[in-house]
Design a protein around this motif. Structure first.
Motif, PDB file in Angstrom:
ATOM      1  N   ILE A  81       0.812  -1.241  -0.063  1.00 34.38           N
ATOM      2  CA  ILE A  81       0.023   0.070   0.044  1.00 34.38           C
ATOM      3  C   ILE A  81       0.832   1.280   0.070  1.00 34.38           C
ATOM      4  CG2 ILE A  81      -1.775   1.269   1.301  1.00 34.38           C
ATOM      5  CD1 ILE A  81      -2.836  -1.291   2.031  1.00 34.38           C
ATOM      6  N   GLU A  82       2.090   1.193   0.617  1.00 33.95           N
ATOM      7  CA  GLU A  82       2.770   2.594   0.920  1.00 33.95           C
ATOM      8  C   GLU A  82       3.192   3.066  -0.704  1.00 33.95           C
ATOM      9  OE1 GLU A  82       3.329  -0.075   2.638  1.00 33.95           O
ATOM     10  OE2 GLU A  82       2.901   0.422   4.765  1.00 33.95           O
ATOM     11  N   PRO A  83       3.508   2.252  -1.638  1.00 36.42           N
ATOM     12  CA  PRO A  83       4.139   2.741  -2.956  1.00 36.42           C
ATOM     13  C   PRO A  83       2.770   3.500  -3.527  1.00 36.42           C
ATOM     14  CG  PRO A  83       5.131   0.767  -2.593  1.00 36.42           C
ATOM     15  CD  PRO A  83       4.142   0.884  -1.364  1.00 36.42           C
ATOM     16  N   VAL A  84       1.468   2.756  -3.087  1.00 34.02           N
ATOM     17  CA  VAL A  84       0.442   3.187  -3.960  1.00 34.02           C
ATOM     18  C   VAL A  84       0.006   4.600  -3.429  1.00 34.02           C
ATOM     19  CG1 VAL A  84      -2.086   2.824  -4.555  1.00 34.02           C
ATOM     20  CG2 VAL A  84      -0.312   0.748  -4.547  1.00 34.02           C
ATOM     21  N   VAL A  85       0.016   4.829  -2.214  1.00 31.07           N
ATOM     22  CA  VAL A  85      -0.182   5.910  -1.545  1.00 31.07           C
ATOM     23  C   VAL A  85       1.008   7.280  -1.729  1.00 31.07           C
ATOM     24  CG1 VAL A  85      -0.303   7.228   0.900  1.00 31.07           C
ATOM     25  CG2 VAL A  85      -1.743   4.817   0.212  1.00 31.07           C
ATOM     26  N   SER A  86       2.070   6.776  -1.977  1.00 32.74           N
ATOM     27  CA  SER A  86       2.861   7.910  -2.267  1.00 32.74           C
ATOM     28  C   SER A  86       2.793   8.325  -3.524  1.00 32.74           C
ATOM     29  CB  SER A  86       4.530   6.991  -2.194  1.00 32.74           C
ATOM     30  OG  SER A  86       4.646   6.951  -0.873  1.00 32.74           O
ATOM     31  N   LYS A  87       2.331   7.256  -4.818  1.00 38.71           N
ATOM     32  CA  LYS A  87       1.922   7.644  -5.933  1.00 38.71           C
ATOM     33  C   LYS A  87       0.829   8.763  -5.986  1.00 38.71           C
ATOM     34  CE  LYS A  87       2.737   7.150 -10.411  1.00 38.71           C
ATOM     35  NZ  LYS A  87       3.905   7.922 -11.194  1.00 38.71           N
ATOM     36  N   LEU A  88      -0.194   8.382  -5.430  1.00 40.59           N
ATOM     37  CA  LEU A  88      -1.241   9.307  -5.337  1.00 40.59           C
ATOM     38  C   LEU A  88      -0.821  10.619  -4.735  1.00 40.59           C
ATOM     39  CD1 LEU A  88      -4.141   6.988  -3.543  1.00 40.59           C
ATOM     40  CD2 LEU A  88      -4.287   8.227  -5.818  1.00 40.59           C
ATOM     41  N   GLN A  89      -0.289  10.670  -3.801  1.00 38.68           N
ATOM     42  CA  GLN A  89       0.298  11.899  -3.197  1.00 38.68           C
ATOM     43  C   GLN A  89       1.041  12.899  -4.329  1.00 38.68           C
ATOM     44  OE1 GLN A  89       2.539  10.780  -0.129  1.00 38.68           O
ATOM     45  NE2 GLN A  89       0.819  10.552   1.431  1.00 38.68           N
ATOM     46  N   ALA A  90       2.000  12.046  -4.897  1.00 38.30           N
ATOM     47  CA  ALA A  90       2.751  12.898  -5.972  1.00 38.30           C
ATOM     48  C   ALA A  90       1.752  13.270  -7.146  1.00 38.30           C
ATOM     49  CB  ALA A  90       3.776  11.862  -6.486  1.00 38.30           C
ATOM     50  N   LEU A  91       0.933  12.579  -7.736  1.00 42.56           N
ATOM     51  CA  LEU A  91       0.057  12.806  -8.690  1.00 42.56           C
ATOM     52  C   LEU A  91      -0.962  14.107  -8.350  1.00 42.56           C
ATOM     53  CD1 LEU A  91      -1.264   9.105  -9.816  1.00 42.56           C
ATOM     54  CD2 LEU A  91       0.163  10.826 -11.270  1.00 42.56           C
ATOM     55  N   ASP A  92      -1.348  13.880  -6.910  1.00 41.43           N
ATOM     56  CA  ASP A  92      -2.186  15.315  -6.528  1.00 41.43           C
ATOM     57  C   ASP A  92      -1.193  16.415  -6.633  1.00 41.43           C
ATOM     58  OD1 ASP A  92      -4.646  16.472  -5.379  1.00 41.43           O
ATOM     59  OD2 ASP A  92      -2.905  16.906  -3.875  1.00 41.43           O
ATOM     60  N   ARG A  93      -0.109  16.292  -6.210  1.00 43.70           N
ATOM     61  CA  ARG A  93       1.020  17.488  -6.405  1.00 43.70           C
ATOM     62  C   ARG A  93       1.232  17.845  -7.629  1.00 43.70           C
ATOM     63  NH1 ARG A  93       3.673  14.815  -2.282  1.00 43.70           N
ATOM     64  NH2 ARG A  93       5.133  13.840  -3.855  1.00 43.70           N
ATOM     65  N   ILE A  94       1.255  17.045  -8.678  1.00 41.17           N
ATOM     66  CA  ILE A  94       1.551  17.357  -9.984  1.00 41.17           C
ATOM     67  C   ILE A  94       0.174  18.205 -10.428  1.00 41.17           C
ATOM     68  CG2 ILE A  94       1.912  16.552 -12.361  1.00 41.17           C
ATOM     69  CD1 ILE A  94       3.550  14.217 -11.207  1.00 41.17           C
ATOM     70  N   ALA A  95      -0.917  17.436 -10.241  1.00 39.07           N
ATOM     71  CA  ALA A  95      -2.192  18.135 -10.710  1.00 39.07           C
ATOM     72  C   ALA A  95      -2.448  19.461 -10.311  1.00 39.07           C
ATOM     73  CB  ALA A  95      -3.163  17.321 -10.276  1.00 39.07           C
ATOM     74  N   HIS A  96      -2.065  19.742  -8.916  1.00 40.69           N
ATOM     75  CA  HIS A  96      -2.232  21.108  -8.196  1.00 40.69           C
ATOM     76  C   HIS A  96      -1.263  21.946  -9.266  1.00 40.69           C
ATOM     77  CE1 HIS A  96      -3.749  23.643  -5.197  1.00 40.69           C
ATOM     78  NE2 HIS A  96      -2.093  23.976  -5.077  1.00 40.69           N
ATOM     79  N   GLU A  97       0.078  21.618  -8.874  1.00 38.48           N
ATOM     80  CA  GLU A  97       0.886  22.570  -9.957  1.00 38.48           C
ATOM     81  C   GLU A  97       0.762  22.911 -11.303  1.00 38.48           C
ATOM     82  OE1 GLU A  97       4.711  20.565  -8.636  1.00 38.48           O
ATOM     83  OE2 GLU A  97       4.422  20.795  -6.664  1.00 38.48           O
TER      84      GLU A  97
END
Length: 203
Positions: A81-97
């Motif tokens: 689960i940890e890699p999946v959650v990290s990827k979600l966090q990264a994708l949200d940052r990219i979308a926001h930026e």
């Protein structure tokens, strides 16, 4: 079963609201999956009435997968689960930026409809006006020019264009005072030159 991606970007999209409204009317089970700065205990109505979770937190993401398994009566083999959650966090940052606030027509119109700026003449003389503009909406408003319009939509003066160096932005629920010396409408000047008493009534 509907999984709602409740990110800041997602909740600003009209289609998301349309789909969730459709699911609600059909009594389809919905789980708001919060992401980024949107958190499960801060959701507004109607989403606050559902059991939400933070999809970018390990414990809640694990609970989400388990809940999907129960709802669909499937045996769930949990991934790492940890890699999946990290990827979600990264994708949200990219979308926001990368969100450059380029909106579609469907997204712009509701925001324009919600904008409301009222004006009050604080002081007025033939040579000068002081106007207080009040932004009653949740959007920032850029004021480019001010017009005085009389009955039957007749312009009383030429538009006043605010100088670029002056303060022209009204913050949400903020105020802006504008002082200017209006230039008379040239047609009024012509009428006065042609007929000191103005045109006869009805002409």
């Amino acid at each position: 079963m509907l999984l709602l991606l409740a990110s800041k970007r997602g909740l600003s999209r009209p289609w998301v609201w349309y789909e969730t409204g459709s699911a609600r009317s059909r009594e389809i089970r919905m789980i708001p999956c919060c992401l980024g700065i949107v958190k499960k205990n801060e959701l507004s109505a109607p989403f606050s009435s559902y059991q939400a979770l933070n999809a970018d937190e390990v414990g809640d993401f694990r609970s989400l997968l388990a809940e999907i398994g129960r709802e669909l009566r499937l045996t769930v083999r949990l991934p790492e689960i940890e890699p999946v959650v990290s990827k979600l966090q990264a994708l949200d940052r990219i979308a926001h930026e990368s969100d450059t606030s380029v909106l579609t027509t469907d997204e712009i119109q509701p925001r324009v409809d919600a904008a409301n700026v009222s004006a009050k003449v604080m002081q007025g003389f033939p040579e000068a006006f002081s106007v207080l503009l009040m932004n009653e909406s949740a959007e920032s408003v850029l004021v480019k020019e001010i017009r005085l319009i009389g009955p039957k939509r007749i312009a009383l003066t030429q538009p006043y264009v605010l100088p670029p160096e002056s303060k022209r932005t009204i913050e949400p629920h903020g105020r802006l005072q504008v002082d200017w010396k209006p230039q008379p409408d040239p047609t009024i000047t012509l009428i006065r030159l042609s007929s000191p008493d103005g045109w006869p009534s009805g002409k």
